[in-house]
Design a protein around this motif. Sequence first.
Motif, mmCIF file in Angstrom:
data_model
loop_
_atom_site.group_PDB
_atom_site.id
_atom_site.type_symbol
_atom_site.label_atom_id
_atom_site.label_comp_id
_atom_site.label_asym_id
_atom_site.label_seq_id
_atom_site.Cartn_x
_atom_site.Cartn_y
_atom_site.Cartn_z
ATOM 1 N N LEU A 26 0.812 -1.218 0.000
ATOM 2 C CA LEU A 26 0.000 0.000 0.000
ATOM 3 C C LEU A 26 0.847 1.270 0.000
ATOM 4 O O LEU A 26 0.665 2.146 -0.849
ATOM 5 N N GLY A 27 1.745 1.390 0.962
ATOM 6 C CA GLY A 27 2.491 2.631 1.183
ATOM 7 C C GLY A 27 3.163 3.232 -0.039
ATOM 8 O O GLY A 27 2.980 4.427 -0.335
ATOM 9 N N PRO A 28 3.942 2.445 -0.795
ATOM 10 C CA PRO A 28 4.680 3.037 -1.916
ATOM 11 C C PRO A 28 3.774 3.632 -2.997
ATOM 12 O O PRO A 28 4.218 4.468 -3.783
ATOM 13 N N TYR A 29 2.511 3.209 -3.060
ATOM 14 C CA TYR A 29 1.622 3.619 -4.145
ATOM 15 C C TYR A 29 0.601 4.656 -3.698
ATOM 16 O O TYR A 29 -0.205 5.111 -4.507
ATOM 17 N N LEU A 30 0.658 5.043 -2.404
ATOM 18 C CA LEU A 30 -0.343 5.969 -1.896
ATOM 19 C C LEU A 30 0.255 7.160 -1.164
ATOM 20 O O LEU A 30 -0.254 8.277 -1.249
ATOM 21 N N LEU A 31 1.369 6.939 -0.467
ATOM 22 C CA LEU A 31 1.823 7.929 0.514
ATOM 23 C C LEU A 31 2.567 9.125 -0.062
ATOM 24 O O LEU A 31 2.580 10.192 0.556
ATOM 25 N N SER A 32 3.237 8.982 -1.192
ATOM 26 C CA SER A 32 4.125 10.049 -1.674
ATOM 27 C C SER A 32 3.407 11.393 -1.787
ATOM 28 O O SER A 32 3.851 12.405 -1.236
ATOM 29 N N ALA A 33 2.280 11.427 -2.485
ATOM 30 C CA ALA A 33 1.557 12.686 -2.660
ATOM 31 C C ALA A 33 0.992 13.183 -1.338
ATOM 32 O O ALA A 33 0.950 14.396 -1.083
ATOM 33 N N ILE A 34 0.579 12.272 -0.476
ATOM 34 C CA ILE A 34 0.022 12.656 0.823
ATOM 35 C C ILE A 34 1.085 13.305 1.690
ATOM 36 O O ILE A 34 0.837 14.310 2.367
ATOM 37 N N ILE A 35 2.280 12.746 1.678
ATOM 38 C CA ILE A 35 3.362 13.300 2.486
ATOM 39 C C ILE A 35 3.716 14.710 2.021
ATOM 40 O O ILE A 35 3.966 15.607 2.834
ATOM 41 N N VAL A 36 3.709 14.934 0.723
ATOM 42 C CA VAL A 36 3.980 16.276 0.187
ATOM 43 C C VAL A 36 2.940 17.267 0.704
ATOM 44 O O VAL A 36 3.259 18.376 1.134
ATOM 45 N N GLU A 37 1.655 16.875 0.663
ATOM 46 C CA GLU A 37 0.589 17.754 1.113
ATOM 47 C C GLU A 37 0.667 18.008 2.620
ATOM 48 O O GLU A 37 0.483 19.133 3.088
ATOM 49 N N LEU A 38 0.966 16.969 3.391
ATOM 50 C CA LEU A 38 1.092 17.136 4.837
ATOM 51 C C LEU A 38 2.247 18.070 5.177
ATOM 52 O O LEU A 38 2.152 18.891 6.094
ATOM 53 N N HIS A 39 3.332 17.954 4.443
ATOM 54 C CA HIS A 39 4.480 18.825 4.707
ATOM 55 C C HIS A 39 4.138 20.280 4.403
ATOM 56 O O HIS A 39 4.640 21.196 5.063
ATOM 57 N N ARG A 40 3.266 20.492 3.428
ATOM 58 C CA ARG A 40 2.876 21.856 3.095
ATOM 59 C C ARG A 40 2.079 22.497 4.228
ATOM 60 O O ARG A 40 2.294 23.658 4.572
ATOM 61 N N ILE A 41 1.144 21.739 4.805
ATOM 62 C CA ILE A 41 0.285 22.327 5.839
ATOM 63 C C ILE A 41 0.849 22.164 7.247
ATOM 64 O O ILE A 41 0.428 22.869 8.164
ATOM 65 N N ALA A 42 1.791 21.246 7.418
ATOM 66 C CA ALA A 42 2.411 21.047 8.743
ATOM 67 C C ALA A 42 3.902 20.833 8.556
ATOM 68 O O ALA A 42 4.410 19.717 8.695
ATOM 69 N N PRO A 43 4.648 21.908 8.232
ATOM 70 C CA PRO A 43 6.064 21.763 7.883
ATOM 71 C C PRO A 43 6.947 21.250 9.015
ATOM 72 O O PRO A 43 8.052 20.769 8.759
ATOM 73 N N GLU A 44 6.476 21.329 10.265
ATOM 74 C CA GLU A 44 7.275 20.833 11.392
ATOM 75 C C GLU A 44 6.973 19.373 11.717
ATOM 76 O O GLU A 44 7.560 18.804 12.636
ATOM 77 N N LEU A 45 6.052 18.763 10.986
ATOM 78 C CA LEU A 45 5.719 17.360 11.193
ATOM 79 C C LEU A 45 6.595 16.505 10.287
ATOM 80 O O LEU A 45 6.651 16.715 9.086
ATOM 81 N N ARG A 46 7.282 15.545 10.877
ATOM 82 C CA ARG A 46 8.171 14.652 10.130
ATOM 83 C C ARG A 46 7.597 13.233 10.170
ATOM 84 O O ARG A 46 7.218 12.748 11.233
ATOM 85 N N LEU A 47 7.550 12.586 9.022
ATOM 86 C CA LEU A 47 7.055 11.218 8.954
ATOM 87 C C LEU A 47 8.198 10.258 8.653
ATOM 88 O O LEU A 47 8.872 10.388 7.632
ATOM 89 N N HIS A 48 8.420 9.327 9.573
ATOM 90 C CA HIS A 48 9.400 8.263 9.383
ATOM 91 C C HIS A 48 8.614 7.012 8.994
ATOM 92 O O HIS A 48 7.954 6.395 9.836
ATOM 93 N N VAL A 49 8.642 6.636 7.711
ATOM 94 C CA VAL A 49 7.815 5.549 7.196
ATOM 95 C C VAL A 49 8.581 4.231 7.261
ATOM 96 O O VAL A 49 9.712 4.122 6.792
#
Length: 301
Positions: free
Chosen positions: A102-125
Amino acid sequence: MPTLRQLEYLVVIADTGSFALAARVANVSQPTLSQQIRALEERLGAKLLERSASGAILTPVGRSIVATARRMLSDASDIVALAAGSSHSLTGTVKLGTTPTLGPYLLSAIIVELHRIAPELRLHVREGIPDEQVLELSRGNIDVMLGPMPMAGDDLTIEPLFREPLYLVAALDHPIGAAEDMMRGDLTGSPLLSLDPRHHLARQAAEVAERYGMTIAPDYYGTSLDSLHQMAASGLGLALLPSLYLRSEVGGAAGLKILSVQGWRAHRSIAIAWRRQSPMSKAFRLIADHVQAHARRLLAP
């Protein structure tokens, strides 16, 4: 009183079954680890481990103490998160567990959007086997998990997000599937490629094979969706692939045809989970909302 460090060392030994491996994981010398465990046993007045040349085994009281120690270490991690203000703002590092299906095919665009609205949030996948990651979540080794249902845990908040269709595929030149709408009987005896049986998708493939009279291809377990894709495209057998994979740029349907089977309605349910007492529920709900919205856009007809 025992220190958190001593309890952490005990838990690592319980997980690895070895002083040498535990020392490597905890990034300390083996003599230091052994000394701390001896000090813990002396402080508690109880033998926690049976030591042997083959490794270390927990005593009955050791098993009970490890179960409590896991909760204490998880609570301590939550305290650190609270002190950093994570319960009120989207900051800090979140360890997100997901499955490679699931992750490799779904998360990339989501992580970009999350970083835009929450730049201090870091995701270690971290990718892994779903059942194993549920245990890692309960133990506090990851903070939140995104994966297929079923998930279970008395200490977990589990929120279903979306249903993802699963499709039966074959090589472009495979003789099966010439008809626009195949009958169930057309699949009888066909070999179905599958993943490692520990994956939820492998269990669903086994259910589909039984329902349609197919057989799981022996000795050809794939290690990833890409390997299933490649084996199916080479004509080795049919495969069950998720819609998000087939629609993604990193996956895709090159060399494959999607079979149209009368009455076909296979799908999987995707959910997100976190520890019920975690102070970072605000961040997890934000992640959940973005995953759900993005997946629904991708899956729209």
